[in-house]
Design a protein around this motif. Sequence first.
Motif, PDB file in Angstrom:
ATOM      1  N   GLU A  42     -13.045  -2.229  -4.687  1.00  0.00           N
ATOM      2  CA  GLU A  42     -12.069  -1.723  -5.301  1.00  0.00           C
ATOM      3  C   GLU A  42     -12.613  -0.726  -6.321  1.00  0.00           C
ATOM      4  O   GLU A  42     -13.646  -0.838  -6.477  1.00  0.00           O
ATOM      5  N   SER A  55      -6.794  -0.736  -5.824  1.00  0.00           N
ATOM      6  CA  SER A  55      -7.161  -0.982  -4.515  1.00  0.00           C
ATOM      7  C   SER A  55      -6.778   0.287  -3.598  1.00  0.00           C
ATOM      8  O   SER A  55      -5.564   0.821  -3.836  1.00  0.00           O
ATOM      9  N   ASP A  69       1.904  -2.089 -10.343  1.00  0.00           N
ATOM     10  CA  ASP A  69       2.959  -2.055  -9.286  1.00  0.00           C
ATOM     11  C   ASP A  69       3.506  -0.874  -8.535  1.00  0.00           C
ATOM     12  O   ASP A  69       4.328  -0.869  -7.881  1.00  0.00           O
TER      13      ASP A  69
ATOM     14  N   LYS B 364      -3.380  -7.721   2.369  1.00  0.00           N
ATOM     15  CA  LYS B 364      -4.147  -8.418   1.135  1.00  0.00           C
ATOM     16  C   LYS B 364      -3.037  -9.251   0.694  1.00  0.00           C
ATOM     17  O   LYS B 364      -2.108  -8.727   0.486  1.00  0.00           O
ATOM     18  N   PRO B 366      -1.288 -12.064  -2.099  1.00  0.00           N
ATOM     19  CA  PRO B 366      -1.286 -12.453  -3.499  1.00  0.00           C
ATOM     20  C   PRO B 366      -1.659 -13.881  -3.556  1.00  0.00           C
ATOM     21  O   PRO B 366      -1.566 -14.736  -2.790  1.00  0.00           O
ATOM     22  N   LYS B 410       3.756  -9.591 -10.375  1.00  0.00           N
ATOM     23  CA  LYS B 410       2.529  -9.655 -10.360  1.00  0.00           C
ATOM     24  C   LYS B 410       1.968  -9.856  -8.782  1.00  0.00           C
ATOM     25  O   LYS B 410       1.399  -9.228  -8.320  1.00  0.00           O
ATOM     26  N   SER B 413       3.032  -6.777  -6.524  1.00  0.00           N
ATOM     27  CA  SER B 413       1.957  -5.634  -7.011  1.00  0.00           C
ATOM     28  C   SER B 413       0.877  -6.012  -6.225  1.00  0.00           C
ATOM     29  O   SER B 413       0.000  -4.896  -5.844  1.00  0.00           O
ATOM     30  N   ASP B 414       0.280  -7.288  -5.984  1.00  0.00           N
ATOM     31  CA  ASP B 414      -1.008  -7.675  -5.224  1.00  0.00           C
ATOM     32  C   ASP B 414      -0.826  -7.841  -3.828  1.00  0.00           C
ATOM     33  O   ASP B 414      -1.906  -8.059  -3.063  1.00  0.00           O
ATOM     34  N   TYR B 415       0.376  -7.826  -3.339  1.00  0.00           N
ATOM     35  CA  TYR B 415       0.594  -7.932  -1.916  1.00  0.00           C
ATOM     36  C   TYR B 415       0.557  -6.264  -1.286  1.00  0.00           C
ATOM     37  O   TYR B 415       1.348  -5.780  -1.407  1.00  0.00           O
ATOM     38  N   HIS B 416      -0.531  -6.127  -0.395  1.00  0.00           N
ATOM     39  CA  HIS B 416      -0.667  -4.814   0.257  1.00  0.00           C
ATOM     40  C   HIS B 416      -0.682  -5.115   1.847  1.00  0.00           C
ATOM     41  O   HIS B 416      -1.531  -5.837   2.395  1.00  0.00           O
TER      42      HIS B 416
END
Lengths: 159, 500
Positions: A42, A55, A69, B364, B366, B410, B413-416
């Motif tokens: 990252e 990322s 976000d 990716k 969360p 959150k 936001s972190d779930y890709h």
Amino acid sequence: MSETVKINNKLWEYELDKEDNCFIVKIDGKVYRYEIYMIGDELFVKENNKYIKISYFQEKDGLNLWAEDAFYKISEESEEELIEEESEKDIKAPMPGIIKEVLVEVGQHISKGQTVVVLESMKMSNELKASVDGEIKEIFVAVGDQVDAFATLVRIESE
Amino acid sequence: MEYSECEKKRILVANRGEIAIRILKAIRELGHTAIAIYSDADKFSPHLTFADEAYYVGESEASKSYLNIDRIIEVAKKNKIDGIHPGYGFLAENTKFADVVKSSNMVWVGPQPKSMYDVGDKIRAREIAKSAGVPIIPGVTLGSNTDPVDAAKGLGFPILIKASAGGGGKGMRIVRDERELIDNVDIARKEAESSFADPTIYFEKLLEEPHHIEIQVLADKFGNAYYFPERECSIQRRYQKIVEESPSTTIDRMQAKSMGEAALKVIKEIAYDSAGTVEFMVDKDKNFYFLEVNTRIQVEHPVTEEITGIDLVANQIEVAFGKSLSFNQDSLNIPKGHAIEARIYAEDPVNNFIPSTGKIDYYKIPYGAGIRLDDGACKGFEIPIHYDPIISKVIARGKDRKQSLYRLHKALSDYHILPLKTTISFIMNIIKHPEFIKGCYDTNFINKNYEKLFDENEEYIPLAIACYYYLGSQGFSNEYNLDGRETLKECWQHLTNFRG
């Protein structure tokens, strides 16, 4: 010297500068300064006293990047245009699916808006229509074929 | 690893994807043997790795595999299955399947087929609710000789036309005046006939600013039945739920109690003995009306599990095998904090939500306190074109709504996920919306705010440009570009060099 980049289908004009370990971006007269560090897979970006973790994932059609976000797909404008130019007339699959109907034959003249192929995906029928008046040059699929997203199905030569 | 000493049963999950994984896990946790089935398209589906045994049932098309009753029963008999859990969708509400499972001497993890039949038809379900003394939305069934205009006049416009055998919003139409009504009645009948093999339709008064609020129930074979805190499911697109939360911001504990008691009246009327959901509509004056009963575990069941600490799937399995429930209704009445779920679909919101299937190259997930991910995907997995495009559900739990919203935001936001298009950003815009944050929304929310839900966050554009430039200067190569065109790397070098 200003540069242009395409982010999420929108063009952004900016100027870029590097000063020591700082990246300086100018957009619309505003100046942003970032320090960027690669930490594992990252990026850590420092702006003033705030760190943001980024990322990223490289794909054929551009760089994908997540910041907080927000999600951005970044690509060079020219490259994108090249791809579009050569293929905009052809009928392509917008998504993976199964060919339900092919409504044209090679040599047939078709008009803009005419349905060329019916593609079924997840039980939804999608009529794929010609974007130009033209002649059918080649048909790459038959009824029952399973196709990938963006596969060229029918080649059309415009009139 | 063996942690439980129970009489080991062989339980087959007649489903796929995230819900199959959820159920297979519960079966193993109870100490039973978890058995999966799969189609051609699911030969490498993640759900197979959560089973002790997995059996092939047919070709990719659902009708030849997950909907193929004969084949599933054949596989089950051959492999000495003790019980079948249908999950949701596919055969979950198919009375015939439930009947065959039972007549083949297997346990059906669901209610009695008779109960399924009783509420499987919407008009019949309304009659049942009515006789149980539960309010129903004013409506009228359209017999073949009924004049639609006369029938509508009794109700008053606007009116919702529904298929009696329908479900999931299919075949529903809103008509606002007589002309629209006449234009739509025959179309609705034909649609009902072609989709559900039953042309019966009925009219319902369309409620203003309605909420969709549902009550989870759990009952056993000994007459014990309990209701759980309500789930607010008003965030819907084309009658499909997208975000669900519990408790609701609309009703208070007293109203939740009356709705819970009403739900129990309905299920007692049909001698219900499993997990199920009684759905209600709540109007702007907070009057509630019975809508339908879902005789299965639902997509959004985790929300309830998170705020009660009760494993609904495990209990559903236990009661099917004859165990009794031993809760205390009082202990269920007070939600432990707040939970919210976001359904992540492989759909492209920008392109009218068309399914976006194919192989996942980047995945990716969360994590963190209060975050639960029920997913059925992984890197390298190809989302098949043949089934519902749900990828996962992200559930956030917090001590209050504020905290669970923060955590969900959150987590999203972190779930890709790439390269598929998903509903992640769309949902993020929903939960960031001021009206949503205030808890002031009804089933019109998405239509009302449609444009705004596609807003892009441009705050980090300059930062993204800097990173793009930085990665280029690091010689970050573009491995895909093999066709001789200027590679991104070269573009970046060009950028790096312009200052000399």
